[in-house]
Design an enzyme around this catalytic site. Structure first.
Site, mmCIF file in Angstrom:
data_model
loop_
_atom_site.group_PDB
_atom_site.id
_atom_site.type_symbol
_atom_site.label_atom_id
_atom_site.label_comp_id
_atom_site.label_asym_id
_atom_site.label_seq_id
_atom_site.Cartn_x
_atom_site.Cartn_y
_atom_site.Cartn_z
ATOM 1 N N HIS A 77 1.414 0.190 -11.137
ATOM 2 C CA HIS A 77 0.035 0.022 -11.599
ATOM 3 C C HIS A 77 -0.866 -0.354 -10.428
ATOM 4 O O HIS A 77 -0.467 -1.174 -9.591
ATOM 5 C CB HIS A 77 -0.050 -1.105 -12.645
ATOM 6 C CG HIS A 77 0.641 -0.782 -13.916
ATOM 7 N ND1 HIS A 77 1.994 -0.948 -14.085
ATOM 8 C CD2 HIS A 77 0.169 -0.301 -15.088
ATOM 9 C CE1 HIS A 77 2.323 -0.589 -15.311
ATOM 10 N NE2 HIS A 77 1.242 -0.192 -15.938
ATOM 11 N N ASP A 127 6.439 2.011 15.193
ATOM 12 C CA ASP A 127 5.557 3.051 15.738
ATOM 13 C C ASP A 127 4.923 2.617 17.053
ATOM 14 O O ASP A 127 4.852 3.403 17.998
ATOM 15 C CB ASP A 127 4.467 3.389 14.714
ATOM 16 C CG ASP A 127 3.513 4.447 15.235
ATOM 17 O OD1 ASP A 127 3.986 5.524 15.657
ATOM 18 O OD2 ASP A 127 2.288 4.196 15.228
#
Length: 159
Positions: A77, A127
């Site tokens: 949700h 990263d």
């Protein structure tokens, strides 16, 4: 075994209807680790990574991920989060530990938001540092605590 709530009468996926649930204060804490060479950790801590301040960028990535969890996890949700905090500790040698605490007042919990936050934070660390080290290891990733809701509180045995 409890009935699976993410399937309809036809056995197909559905988003759980939380319309009749009470809004309560909810909090979840998740944790993950990034294992790396000692030199990589020292460069992160000293701010000597060419892409910039790894922890600052990773922290923002984790917060953004928590806020957008419903876009990553199909049956999640969308939630109005009232707080997200990402924290970092290390063992002084070769492991960066990331924790996320996520809060809301609502009809469904924030476990997925906390888990998504630590995952995105760790991926951002990877990263930003992959040019220095490609064999970093992420994990284990786990829910540490959760509070609120009809199922009550949870604390991991391994916390």
């Amino acid at each position: 075994m409890d009935q699976l709530t993410h399937f309809n009468e036809e056995g197909r996926a559905k988003m759980v209807d939380v319309s009749d649930k009470d809004s309560t204060a909810r909090k979840a804490v998740a944790r993950t680790e990034v294992a790396m060479h000692p030199d990589t950790l020292q460069r992160i801590k000293a701010g000597q990574v060419s892409k910039g301040d790894v922890l600052a960028v990773a922290q923002v990535a984790g917060i953004m991920a928590a806020k957008n969890t419903s876009q990553w996890i199909p049956m999640c949700h969308p939630l109005l989060l009232t707080g997200v905090n990402i924290s970092f500790t290390d063992n002084g040698v070769d492991t960066l530990t990331i924790e996320a605490e996520v809060k809301t007042s609502g009809k469904t919990g924030v476990e997925m938001e906390a888990l998504t936050a630590v995952s995105a934070t760790a991926l951002t660390v990877y990263d930003m540092c992959k040019a220095m080290q490609k064999d970093m290891v992420i994990g284990p990733t786990m829910l540490i605590t959760k509070s609120g809701g009809k199922n009550g509180d949870y604390r991991a045995n391994h916390a």
